[in-house]
Design an enzyme around this catalytic site. Structure first.
Site, PDB file in Angstrom:
ATOM      1  N   GLU A  60      -1.214 -24.520  -0.864  1.00 60.02           N
ATOM      2  CA  GLU A  60      -0.853 -23.242  -1.489  1.00 60.02           C
ATOM      3  C   GLU A  60      -1.197 -23.186  -2.983  1.00 60.02           C
ATOM      4  O   GLU A  60      -1.788 -22.224  -3.476  1.00 60.02           O
ATOM      5  CB  GLU A  60       0.654 -22.981  -1.343  1.00 60.02           C
ATOM      6  CG  GLU A  60       1.146 -22.759   0.064  1.00 60.02           C
ATOM      7  CD  GLU A  60       0.958 -21.331   0.550  1.00 60.02           C
ATOM      8  OE1 GLU A  60       0.316 -20.527  -0.153  1.00 60.02           O
ATOM      9  OE2 GLU A  60       1.465 -21.017   1.651  1.00 60.02           O
TER      10      GLU A  60
ATOM     11  N   SER B 102       2.159 -13.514   1.288  1.00 59.51           N
ATOM     12  CA  SER B 102       2.490 -13.619  -0.127  1.00 59.51           C
ATOM     13  C   SER B 102       3.435 -12.478  -0.518  1.00 59.51           C
ATOM     14  O   SER B 102       4.530 -12.377   0.030  1.00 59.51           O
ATOM     15  CB  SER B 102       1.213 -13.644  -0.967  1.00 59.51           C
ATOM     16  OG  SER B 102       1.481 -14.075  -2.279  1.00 59.51           O
TER      17      SER B 102
ATOM     18  N   HIS C 285      -3.840 -21.007  -0.841  1.00 53.84           N
ATOM     19  CA  HIS C 285      -3.022 -19.806  -0.627  1.00 53.84           C
ATOM     20  C   HIS C 285      -3.880 -18.681  -0.047  1.00 53.84           C
ATOM     21  O   HIS C 285      -4.923 -18.330  -0.591  1.00 53.84           O
ATOM     22  CB  HIS C 285      -2.427 -19.374  -1.973  1.00 53.84           C
ATOM     23  CG  HIS C 285      -1.493 -18.218  -1.916  1.00 53.84           C
ATOM     24  ND1 HIS C 285      -0.259 -18.283  -1.310  1.00 53.84           N
ATOM     25  CD2 HIS C 285      -1.596 -16.946  -2.404  1.00 53.84           C
ATOM     26  CE1 HIS C 285       0.359 -17.123  -1.444  1.00 53.84           C
ATOM     27  NE2 HIS C 285      -0.432 -16.284  -2.091  1.00 53.84           N
TER      28      HIS C 285
END
Length: 537
Positions: free
Chosen positions: A325, A207, A419
Site C-alpha cells: 500500500e 481508498s 495502493h
C-alpha cells in the site's frame, strides 16, 4: 472477388454501437448498445449544485420529458491539479454540474445484482468514468455496474456556522456523502428499468471510495439503500466533530471558518461568488482537507464507535488491502530514523509495554520495510480486519483478502502490490490505465488472476458469497480468521499477520481514551506516547 472481400469484412468487423432507449421512472434515456452490453453515460441523478445550490443538499430532479441523450460522460466534479505521478489521470472536463452516473448493463439483463462504484482520490480528486473503472467486464459477468460522481474537496465537505444556520437540520458539510446517498436513491428507483434488482445493491469503493463505503454503512439516511458492501483499502480514521474539537482535530465548522478567512471571503455570498476552480485550488493550497464530520444526522459518531456498538449496516462485507500500500504513498511515512538503534529506541519510548509486540512485527533489522509495513497495517490492514471482525460479531458474513500480486513493471520500481493496484484486476481494465501506471503484462497468469477476481467480486454482489470458476473456495472470516491471498493465484489462508490487529487495536484504543490525539498517520516512530488506559490492552 470484391463482393467476397466485402462479405468477409462484414462478417469479421464488430457491430457498431447502436442507439438504445430505456424508459425509466426518472425519464427516457438514450444510450448505446455495444456488443452484448447497453451502456448509458452521464445520466444526472440530482440537480447541478451550482450558484445558489452550492453547499446545499442535493436536490432530486423531477422526471424529464422527452428522451435525454446518455452517450457521453458528464463532467468530473471540480478538483485541483495534483502532482504528476502514477495516479495522474486528469478528466477531460470538470464543473459543478457533475452529479451524474454511468451504467453498464447486459442486453438481456433481468433482475441482476447492481454494483455501485464509488471512486477514490482522498475525497479531493477522481471521477467515476475514469477508464480504469470501465464496468464492461464486470457487467459481462452478470451484473449492472453503476459508477458515480460526487462533490469533492471544499465544494463537497465544507462545514461552516453560517451553512449550519441555513440548514433545517442545523448541520453542514458531508455534501459529498449526501450526493452518494442521492445516487443510491436514484438507483433504488430506476435500476429495474435497466435490468437491475433494486433489492440487491452492492456499494463498492477503493481508498476514499472505501472510506465512503464505511460512511454509508454508518449513515442512518443510507440505511436500506444497499445490501452488501465492498471496501478495498479502507481506512477507519478519526472523524472531526461538526461543532466541537475532538481527538486532536478542530471542529469542522472551525476549519471551514479558517479556510474562508484564508481565502479572503467576507461571507458565504462572497465564497459562493468565487469561481469553482479557483475556490477549490485555493482551499487545497491553504491546507484544507475534506472529511466527513460527526453532525448527528449523516454521521452520528466516530466510525470506530459505530462498529464497537454494532450499529453499522448489517450487510455482508468483502474487504481487504494490498501488501505494498505505502510503496506508492510514501508521503504518509514519518521521517526515517538515522539507524536501527534510533528506530528501536523511538519505538520503545512511544509504545512502552506494547514495544516488544511492535518490534516483533516491525523489526529494526530492516527499518525501511518495517516502516512501510507499520503505516500499511495501522491504516489499511487494521481497518480491513476491523470490518471483518465487526460484521462477524453481528452475525453477517465477512470476506477478508490480501492483494500481494507483483509484476515486473511494478516490482522493478519497488511498487510491489501498491495502493490501488488491484483495481485493474477487479475491473479487467489492464489495458486502460493512467499514463504513468506501471504497465500490467498481458500474460496467461495475469489474465487468469483478473478473471478470478472479477468472478469473486460479481459472485459476492450476486448472492453474498465470493466464488470463482476453477478457483478455491473463499471461506468467510468467521472464528478461524479466514482470508484469501491474491498473489500469483488465489490462495486461502487463516490468521493473516498474527498479532497485527491486536497491536493496532490497542494503540487506537489508547489514543481514543487519551481524547487529544487522532489515530490516523501518527503511527510507528511518529506515534504519541501510548500510556495505558482503562479498557485498553
Amino acid at each position: 472477388m470484391k463482393l467476397a472481400i466485402l462479405a468477409a469484412l462484414t462478417l469479421t468487423t464488430p457491430a457498431l454501437a447502436e442507439p438504445v432507449v430505456v424508459r425509466a421512472p426518472a425519464g427516457a434515456v438514450e444510450g448505446r448498445t455495444e456488443g452484448a452490453l447497453r451502456i448509458f453515460r452521464g445520466i444526472p441523478y440530482a440537480q447541478p449544485p451550482v450558484a445558489a445550490l452550492r453547499w446545499k443538499p442535493p436536490v432530486a430532479l423531477p422526471p424529464w420529458t422527452g428522451t435525454r441523450p446518455a452517450t457521453a460522460f458528464g463532467n468530473a466534479c471540480v478538483q485541483p491539479r495534483g502532482p504528476t505521478g502514477i495516479y495522474t489521470d486528469p478528466p477531460a472536463a470538470m464543473g459543478e454540474d457533475c452529479l451524474t452516473l454511468n451504467i453498464w448493463a447486459p442486453k438481456t439483463a433481468q433482475k441482476l445484482p447492481v454494483i455501485v462504484w464509488i471512486h477514490g482520490g482522498a475525497l479531493i480528486s477522481g471521477y467515476g468514468h475514469a477508464a480504469m473503472y470501465d464496468g464492461a467486464k464486470l457487467a459481462q459477468r452478470g451484473a449492472i455496474v453503476v459508477s458515480i460522481n460526487y462533490r469533492l474537496g471544499v465544494l463537497g465537505y465544507l462545514a461552516h456556522p453560517a451553512l449550519s444556520a441555513e440548514s433545517p437540520d442545523g448541520v453542514s458539510g458531508n455534501y459529498g456523502l449526501q450526493d452518494q446517498v442521492a445516487a443510491l436513491r436514484w438507483v433504488r428507483d430506476n435500476a429495474a428499468a435497466f435490468g437491475g434488482d433494486p433489492a440487491n445493491v452492492t456499494i463498492a469503493g477503493e481508498s476514499a471510495g472505501a472510506l465512503s463505503v464505511m460512511y454509508l454503512m454508518a449513515s442512518p439516511p443510507a440505511r436500506g439503500l444497499f445490501h452488501k458492501a465492498i471496501a478495498e483499502s479502507a481506512y477507519m480514521v478519526t472523524t472531526p466533530g461538526l461543532k466541537q474539537p475532538r481527538h486532536g482535530l478542530p471542529a469542522a465548522e472551525a476549519a471551514g471558518t479558517q479556510v474562508m478567512t484564508a481565502l479572503g471571503a467576507r461571507d458565504l455570498a462572497a465564497l459562493r461568488a468565487m469561481d469553482a476552480t479557483a475556490l477549490t485550488e485555493g482551499a487545497a493550497g491553504k491546507g484544507y482537507g475534506p472529511w466527513g464530520n460527526v453532525d448527528g444526522k449523516w454521521l452520528t459518531r466516530q466510525l470506530v464507535d459505530t462498529w464497537d456498538r454494532g450499529e453499522q449496516a448489517p450487510v455482508p462485507v468483502l474487504a481487504g488491502f494490498n501488501a505494498g500500500e505505502i510503496r506508492s504513498l510514501q508521503m504518509l511515512l514519518p521521517p526515517k530514523p538515522t539507524d536501527a538503534a534510533a528506530y528501536e529506541q523511538t519505538i520503545r519510548a512511544r509504545y512502552l509495554d506494547l514495544a516488544d509486540a511492535f518490534l516483533r512485527l516491525y523489526p529494526s533489522s530492516n527499518v525501511g520495510d518495517s516502516m512501510l509495513a507499520t503505516t500499511r497495517d495501522a491504516l489499511y490492514g487494521w481497518t480491513s480486519m476491523r470490518l471483518a471482525i465487526g460484521q462477524t460479531a453481528i452475525r453477517r458474513p465477512a470476506y477478508l483478502y490480501l492483494f500481494d500480486h507483483g509484476y515486473p513493471a511494478a516490482d522493478e520500481n519497488a511498487l510491489h502490490a501498491f495502493h490501488a493496484s488491484e483495481i485493474p484486476y477487479v475491473f479487467g481494465t489492464a489495458s486502460r490505465l493512467p499514463p504513468l501506471w506501471p504497465k500490467v503484462p498481458d500474460t496467461v497468469a495475469d489474465r487468469r488472476l483478473a478473471t478470478a477476481m472479477g468472478d469473486y467480486w460479481v459472485s459476492f454482489a450476486r448472492d453474498g458469497v465470493p466464488r470463482a470458476a476453477a478457483q478455491p473456495d473463499w471461506p468467510a472470516y468467521g472464528a478461524q480468521a479466514n482470508y484469501m491471498a491474491f498473489a500469483a493465484a488465489p490462495r486461502p489462508g487463516t490468521r493473516l499477520f498474527p498479532g497485527m490487529f491486536a497491536l493496532h487495536e490497542a494503540a487506537m484504543c489508547r489514543r481514543r481514551a487519551a481524547g487529544d490525539q487522532p489515530w490516523n498517520w501518527n503511527t510507528g516512530t511518529a506515534s504519541p506516547v501510548l500510556t495505558r488506559a482503562d479498557g485498553c490492552r
